[in-house]
Design a protein around this motif. Structure first.
Motif, PDB file in Angstrom:
ATOM      1  N   ILE A  13       0.840  -1.196   0.000  1.00 51.82           N
ATOM      2  CA  ILE A  13       0.000   0.000   0.000  1.00 51.82           C
ATOM      3  C   ILE A  13       0.875   1.246   0.000  1.00 51.82           C
ATOM      4  O   ILE A  13       0.590   2.230  -0.685  1.00 51.82           O
ATOM      5  CB  ILE A  13      -0.936  -0.006   1.230  1.00 51.82           C
ATOM      6  CG1 ILE A  13      -1.970  -1.127   1.095  1.00 51.82           C
ATOM      7  CG2 ILE A  13      -1.634   1.344   1.396  1.00 51.82           C
ATOM      8  CD1 ILE A  13      -2.677  -1.471   2.386  1.00 51.82           C
ATOM      9  N   ALA A  14       1.964   1.196   0.778  1.00 57.24           N
ATOM     10  CA  ALA A  14       2.876   2.340   0.846  1.00 57.24           C
ATOM     11  C   ALA A  14       3.481   2.638  -0.518  1.00 57.24           C
ATOM     12  O   ALA A  14       3.828   3.779  -0.826  1.00 57.24           O
ATOM     13  CB  ALA A  14       3.982   2.063   1.868  1.00 57.24           C
ATOM     14  N   ASP A  15       3.615   1.605  -1.345  1.00 54.20           N
ATOM     15  CA  ASP A  15       4.176   1.781  -2.689  1.00 54.20           C
ATOM     16  C   ASP A  15       3.125   2.260  -3.690  1.00 54.20           C
ATOM     17  O   ASP A  15       3.424   2.484  -4.856  1.00 54.20           O
ATOM     18  CB  ASP A  15       4.787   0.454  -3.178  1.00 54.20           C
ATOM     19  CG  ASP A  15       5.995   0.039  -2.339  1.00 54.20           C
ATOM     20  OD1 ASP A  15       6.603   0.935  -1.724  1.00 54.20           O
ATOM     21  OD2 ASP A  15       6.296  -1.159  -2.291  1.00 54.20           O
ATOM     22  N   GLY A  16       1.882   2.394  -3.222  1.00 56.64           N
ATOM     23  CA  GLY A  16       0.803   2.869  -4.085  1.00 56.64           C
ATOM     24  C   GLY A  16      -0.261   1.808  -4.301  1.00 56.64           C
ATOM     25  O   GLY A  16       0.052   0.692  -4.697  1.00 56.64           O
ATOM     26  N   GLY A  17      -1.511   2.153  -3.995  1.00 56.62           N
ATOM     27  CA  GLY A  17      -2.594   1.186  -4.181  1.00 56.62           C
ATOM     28  C   GLY A  17      -3.700   1.399  -3.166  1.00 56.62           C
ATOM     29  O   GLY A  17      -3.525   2.132  -2.192  1.00 56.62           O
ATOM     30  N   SER A  18      -4.830   0.765  -3.396  1.00 58.57           N
ATOM     31  CA  SER A  18      -5.974   0.889  -2.506  1.00 58.57           C
ATOM     32  C   SER A  18      -5.742   0.109  -1.218  1.00 58.57           C
ATOM     33  O   SER A  18      -5.436  -1.093  -1.259  1.00 58.57           O
ATOM     34  CB  SER A  18      -7.227   0.362  -3.210  1.00 58.57           C
ATOM     35  OG  SER A  18      -8.261   0.133  -2.279  1.00 58.57           O
ATOM     36  N   VAL A  19      -5.883   0.784  -0.082  1.00 64.79           N
ATOM     37  CA  VAL A  19      -5.675   0.146   1.218  1.00 64.79           C
ATOM     38  C   VAL A  19      -6.574  -1.078   1.380  1.00 64.79           C
ATOM     39  O   VAL A  19      -6.117  -2.183   1.670  1.00 64.79           O
ATOM     40  CB  VAL A  19      -5.961   1.150   2.361  1.00 64.79           C
ATOM     41  CG1 VAL A  19      -5.884   0.455   3.709  1.00 64.79           C
ATOM     42  CG2 VAL A  19      -4.997   2.311   2.310  1.00 64.79           C
ATOM     43  N   ILE A  20      -7.864  -0.874   1.186  1.00 63.45           N
ATOM     44  CA  ILE A  20      -8.828  -1.947   1.420  1.00 63.45           C
ATOM     45  C   ILE A  20      -8.702  -3.045   0.379  1.00 63.45           C
ATOM     46  O   ILE A  20      -8.715  -4.237   0.695  1.00 63.45           O
ATOM     47  CB  ILE A  20     -10.252  -1.368   1.466  1.00 63.45           C
ATOM     48  CG1 ILE A  20     -10.429  -0.550   2.761  1.00 63.45           C
ATOM     49  CG2 ILE A  20     -11.301  -2.475   1.378  1.00 63.45           C
ATOM     50  CD1 ILE A  20     -11.752   0.168   2.876  1.00 63.45           C
ATOM     51  N   GLN A  21      -8.556  -2.672  -0.886  1.00 64.88           N
ATOM     52  CA  GLN A  21      -8.484  -3.671  -1.952  1.00 64.88           C
ATOM     53  C   GLN A  21      -7.283  -4.593  -1.786  1.00 64.88           C
ATOM     54  O   GLN A  21      -7.396  -5.822  -1.892  1.00 64.88           O
ATOM     55  CB  GLN A  21      -8.427  -2.972  -3.305  1.00 64.88           C
ATOM     56  CG  GLN A  21      -8.726  -3.903  -4.474  1.00 64.88           C
ATOM     57  CD  GLN A  21      -8.976  -3.123  -5.752  1.00 64.88           C
ATOM     58  OE1 GLN A  21      -8.540  -1.987  -5.906  1.00 64.88           O
ATOM     59  NE2 GLN A  21      -9.683  -3.737  -6.689  1.00 64.88           N
ATOM     60  N   ILE A  22      -6.118  -4.011  -1.509  1.00 64.01           N
ATOM     61  CA  ILE A  22      -4.901  -4.814  -1.333  1.00 64.01           C
ATOM     62  C   ILE A  22      -5.000  -5.679  -0.081  1.00 64.01           C
ATOM     63  O   ILE A  22      -4.592  -6.848  -0.079  1.00 64.01           O
ATOM     64  CB  ILE A  22      -3.660  -3.914  -1.281  1.00 64.01           C
ATOM     65  CG1 ILE A  22      -3.409  -3.298  -2.661  1.00 64.01           C
ATOM     66  CG2 ILE A  22      -2.427  -4.695  -0.819  1.00 64.01           C
ATOM     67  CD1 ILE A  22      -2.263  -2.302  -2.703  1.00 64.01           C
ATOM     68  N   SER A  23      -5.563  -5.125   0.991  1.00 61.23           N
ATOM     69  CA  SER A  23      -5.704  -5.892   2.240  1.00 61.23           C
ATOM     70  C   SER A  23      -6.618  -7.095   2.058  1.00 61.23           C
ATOM     71  O   SER A  23      -6.322  -8.193   2.523  1.00 61.23           O
ATOM     72  CB  SER A  23      -6.246  -4.982   3.354  1.00 61.23           C
ATOM     73  OG  SER A  23      -5.341  -3.941   3.635  1.00 61.23           O
ATOM     74  N   VAL A  24      -7.747  -6.886   1.371  1.00 58.38           N
ATOM     75  CA  VAL A  24      -8.685  -7.987   1.126  1.00 58.38           C
ATOM     76  C   VAL A  24      -8.040  -9.044   0.231  1.00 58.38           C
ATOM     77  O   VAL A  24      -8.160 -10.246   0.483  1.00 58.38           O
ATOM     78  CB  VAL A  24      -9.994  -7.464   0.501  1.00 58.38           C
ATOM     79  CG1 VAL A  24     -10.845  -8.634  -0.015  1.00 58.38           C
ATOM     80  CG2 VAL A  24     -10.780  -6.662   1.522  1.00 58.38           C
ATOM     81  N   LYS A  25      -7.350  -8.605  -0.806  1.00 61.57           N
ATOM     82  CA  LYS A  25      -6.677  -9.548  -1.710  1.00 61.57           C
ATOM     83  C   LYS A  25      -5.655 -10.386  -0.943  1.00 61.57           C
ATOM     84  O   LYS A  25      -5.576 -11.605  -1.116  1.00 61.57           O
ATOM     85  CB  LYS A  25      -5.986  -8.801  -2.843  1.00 61.57           C
ATOM     86  CG  LYS A  25      -5.283  -9.731  -3.826  1.00 61.57           C
ATOM     87  CD  LYS A  25      -4.591  -8.951  -4.946  1.00 61.57           C
ATOM     88  CE  LYS A  25      -3.861  -9.915  -5.899  1.00 61.57           C
ATOM     89  NZ  LYS A  25      -3.147  -9.200  -6.985  1.00 61.57           N
ATOM     90  N   THR A  26      -4.883  -9.745  -0.071  1.00 64.49           N
ATOM     91  CA  THR A  26      -3.871 -10.452   0.716  1.00 64.49           C
ATOM     92  C   THR A  26      -4.524 -11.463   1.658  1.00 64.49           C
ATOM     93  O   THR A  26      -4.060 -12.599   1.799  1.00 64.49           O
ATOM     94  CB  THR A  26      -3.034  -9.449   1.530  1.00 64.49           C
ATOM     95  OG1 THR A  26      -2.401  -8.532   0.635  1.00 64.49           O
ATOM     96  CG2 THR A  26      -1.964 -10.165   2.343  1.00 64.49           C
ATOM     97  N   PHE A  27      -5.616 -11.056   2.296  1.00 64.39           N
ATOM     98  CA  PHE A  27      -6.317 -11.949   3.217  1.00 64.39           C
ATOM     99  C   PHE A  27      -6.886 -13.155   2.485  1.00 64.39           C
ATOM    100  O   PHE A  27      -6.782 -14.294   2.964  1.00 64.39           O
ATOM    101  CB  PHE A  27      -7.428 -11.193   3.941  1.00 64.39           C
ATOM    102  CG  PHE A  27      -8.188 -12.028   4.925  1.00 64.39           C
ATOM    103  CD1 PHE A  27      -7.626 -12.376   6.142  1.00 64.39           C
ATOM    104  CD2 PHE A  27      -9.465 -12.493   4.631  1.00 64.39           C
ATOM    105  CE1 PHE A  27      -8.313 -13.158   7.058  1.00 64.39           C
ATOM    106  CE2 PHE A  27     -10.163 -13.278   5.531  1.00 64.39           C
ATOM    107  CZ  PHE A  27      -9.593 -13.607   6.750  1.00 64.39           C
ATOM    108  N   MET A  28      -7.470 -12.929   1.316  1.00 61.78           N
ATOM    109  CA  MET A  28      -8.042 -14.038   0.555  1.00 61.78           C
ATOM    110  C   MET A  28      -6.959 -14.978   0.041  1.00 61.78           C
ATOM    111  O   MET A  28      -7.172 -16.185  -0.061  1.00 61.78           O
ATOM    112  CB  MET A  28      -8.890 -13.505  -0.601  1.00 61.78           C
ATOM    113  CG  MET A  28     -10.119 -12.714  -0.155  1.00 61.78           C
ATOM    114  SD  MET A  28     -11.226 -13.636   0.953  1.00 61.78           S
ATOM    115  CE  MET A  28     -12.082 -14.663  -0.234  1.00 61.78           C
ATOM    116  N   GLU A  29      -5.783 -14.441  -0.251  1.00 65.08           N
ATOM    117  CA  GLU A  29      -4.654 -15.295  -0.644  1.00 65.08           C
ATOM    118  C   GLU A  29      -4.245 -16.189   0.524  1.00 65.08           C
ATOM    119  O   GLU A  29      -3.890 -17.357   0.337  1.00 65.08           O
ATOM    120  CB  GLU A  29      -3.474 -14.432  -1.093  1.00 65.08           C
ATOM    121  CG  GLU A  29      -3.669 -13.770  -2.460  1.00 65.08           C
ATOM    122  CD  GLU A  29      -2.571 -12.779  -2.794  1.00 65.08           C
ATOM    123  OE1 GLU A  29      -1.721 -12.489  -1.918  1.00 65.08           O
ATOM    124  OE2 GLU A  29      -2.563 -12.261  -3.932  1.00 65.08           O
TER     125      GLU A  29
END
Length: 203
Positions: free
Chosen positions: A81-97
């Protein structure tokens, strides 16, 4: 670390990984026996007691490791996220992975959260508290809000995520994708609502 210490740690890891491998949708930790874990690890049962006092201690170690694995993944997500991107979208994607790659680790956390062992329930509660505290720190720092408000928002988000994770375990890829989109929308609604609430409380 000396050779003997290295070998001891290697054997300990073998027992932990053996227990994790035997967990499944049909098999909970409470159904595992010491002999089964040792047989899977290729070790004599007497070796077990050089590393763990009993099966409960092994189980608590699995809970700790499962929680740590999830927290480490979410830390990596925050770096992305710090490198650029949606906080929620990246977090959800990581959790689902995490759910996709380690379903039985998450099942362990869910089962023991409401299991019969007080020690296990407390251990899972601690892991959830750690997870919530890290999210609280992040929200407080990024959104510049009072810590008690950040904690309430973090608790709500973690509850939503864990509930969705329980659903995801028995879903196919298409269903999980739809669930992820729903999670993103729900978390955005929480964030938007929280932001609107904070603004009413600012002087």
């Amino acid at each position: 670390m000396g050779i003997r210490a290295e070998q001891k740690e290697k054997t300990r890891r073998t027992l932990i990984e053996s227990a994790f491998r035997q967990l499944s949708a049909e098999r909970s930790f409470s159904s595992l026996s010491l002999r089964e874990v040792c047989r899977e690890a290729g070790l004599a049962p007497t070796s077990f007691y050089r590393h763990f006092k009993d099966m409960e201690e092994l189980g608590l170690t699995l809970v700790d490791e499962g929680g740590l694995t999830l927290r480490q993944l979410m830390r990596q997500a925050r770096q992305r996220i710090a490198d650029g991107g949606s906080v929620i979208q990246i977090s959800v994607k990581t959790f689902m992975e995490f759910i996709d790659n380690s379903p039985d680790v998450f099942r362990l956390l869910l089962r023991e959260r409401s299991g019969t062992s007080v020690a296990f329930r407390q251990a899972v509660a601690r892991e959830i508290q750690h997870f919530t505290a890290e999210l609280t720190d992040y929200l407080e720092e990024r959104q510049h809000i009072r810590r008690d408000y950040a904690l309430l928002q973090a608790q709500t988000m973690v509850t939503l995520v864990f509930s969705a994770g329980a659903e995801a375990l028995d879903m196919n890829d298409v269903e999980r994708s739809a669930l992820a989109e729903r999670m993103i929308l729900q978390l955005r609604m929480v964030a938007k609502g929280a932001d609107a609430y904070y603004k009413t409380k600012r002087p």
